[in-house]
Write a protein that holds these residues in place. Structure first.
Motif, short mmCIF file in Angstrom:
data_model
loop_
_atom_site.label_atom_id
_atom_site.label_comp_id
_atom_site.label_asym_id
_atom_site.label_seq_id
_atom_site.Cartn_x
_atom_site.Cartn_y
_atom_site.Cartn_z
N VAL A 136 1.21 -0.79 -0.06
CA VAL A 136 0.15 0.59 -0.25
C VAL A 136 0.66 1.40 -0.55
O VAL A 136 0.36 2.28 -0.34
CB VAL A 136 -0.75 0.07 1.57
CG1 VAL A 136 -1.93 1.69 1.31
CG2 VAL A 136 -2.02 -0.84 1.14
N VAL A 137 2.00 0.79 0.83
CA VAL A 137 2.82 2.30 0.55
C VAL A 137 3.68 2.45 -0.62
O VAL A 137 3.62 4.21 -0.77
CB VAL A 137 3.93 2.48 1.96
CG1 VAL A 137 4.63 3.68 2.06
CG2 VAL A 137 2.74 2.58 3.52
N GLN A 138 3.75 1.55 -1.17
CA GLN A 138 4.25 1.23 -2.06
C GLN A 138 4.04 2.27 -3.36
O GLN A 138 4.30 3.13 -3.85
CB GLN A 138 4.98 0.44 -2.65
CG GLN A 138 6.03 0.27 -3.84
CD GLN A 138 7.32 0.93 -3.75
OE1 GLN A 138 8.08 0.91 -2.72
NE2 GLN A 138 8.00 1.76 -4.75
N GLU A 139 2.60 1.74 -3.44
CA GLU A 139 1.53 2.85 -4.17
C GLU A 139 0.89 3.88 -4.02
O GLU A 139 0.77 4.24 -5.59
CB GLU A 139 0.23 1.44 -4.32
CG GLU A 139 0.20 0.29 -4.61
CD GLU A 139 -0.70 -0.23 -4.30
OE1 GLU A 139 -2.33 0.05 -3.58
OE2 GLU A 139 -1.34 -1.89 -5.05
N GLU A 140 1.56 4.29 -3.37
CA GLU A 140 1.06 5.81 -2.70
C GLU A 140 2.55 6.01 -3.15
O GLU A 140 2.12 7.66 -3.26
CB GLU A 140 0.87 5.85 -1.01
CG GLU A 140 -0.22 5.56 -0.91
CD GLU A 140 -1.29 6.53 -1.13
OE1 GLU A 140 -1.62 7.25 -1.67
OE2 GLU A 140 -2.38 5.05 -1.98
N GLU A 141 3.54 5.78 -2.66
CA GLU A 141 4.45 6.63 -3.77
C GLU A 141 4.76 6.93 -5.41
O GLU A 141 5.58 7.43 -5.49
CB GLU A 141 5.84 6.03 -2.76
CG GLU A 141 6.64 5.93 -1.61
CD GLU A 141 7.27 4.94 -1.28
OE1 GLU A 141 8.15 4.44 -2.80
OE2 GLU A 141 8.07 4.48 -0.08
#
Length: 75
Positions: free
Chosen positions: A45-50
């Motif tokens: 999820v964090v990688q998608e937001e990055e």
């Protein structure tokens, strides 16, 4: 330490922090808590937001260059 490396590290850190905040918001809006996810799922999820943040930065950069050159996006 190389000044360019320091700037790059600060840039990546700032993007990561913003991505974590966005991921937390996204999880809360979905009606869940971060504890409902495994560490791997949270990282995804964090990688998608990055990736979204980086795309936004690239888009804004392109628009800034076009404005600097006096070009309109619409022709």
């Amino acid at each position: 330490m190389n000044p360019l490396a320091l700037v790059t590290q600060r840039y990546q850190s700032a993007i990561r922090e913003k991505a974590i905040k966005r991921a937390e918001t996204r999880i809360i809006i979905a009606g869940r808590t971060p504890q409902d996810f495994s560490a791997e799922d949270l990282e995804i999820v964090v990688q998608e937001e990055e990736d979204k943040i980086k795309a936004e930065i690239k888009e804004k950069g392109l628009l800034a260059v076009l404005a600097l050159l006096g070009l309109s996006w619409l022709g």
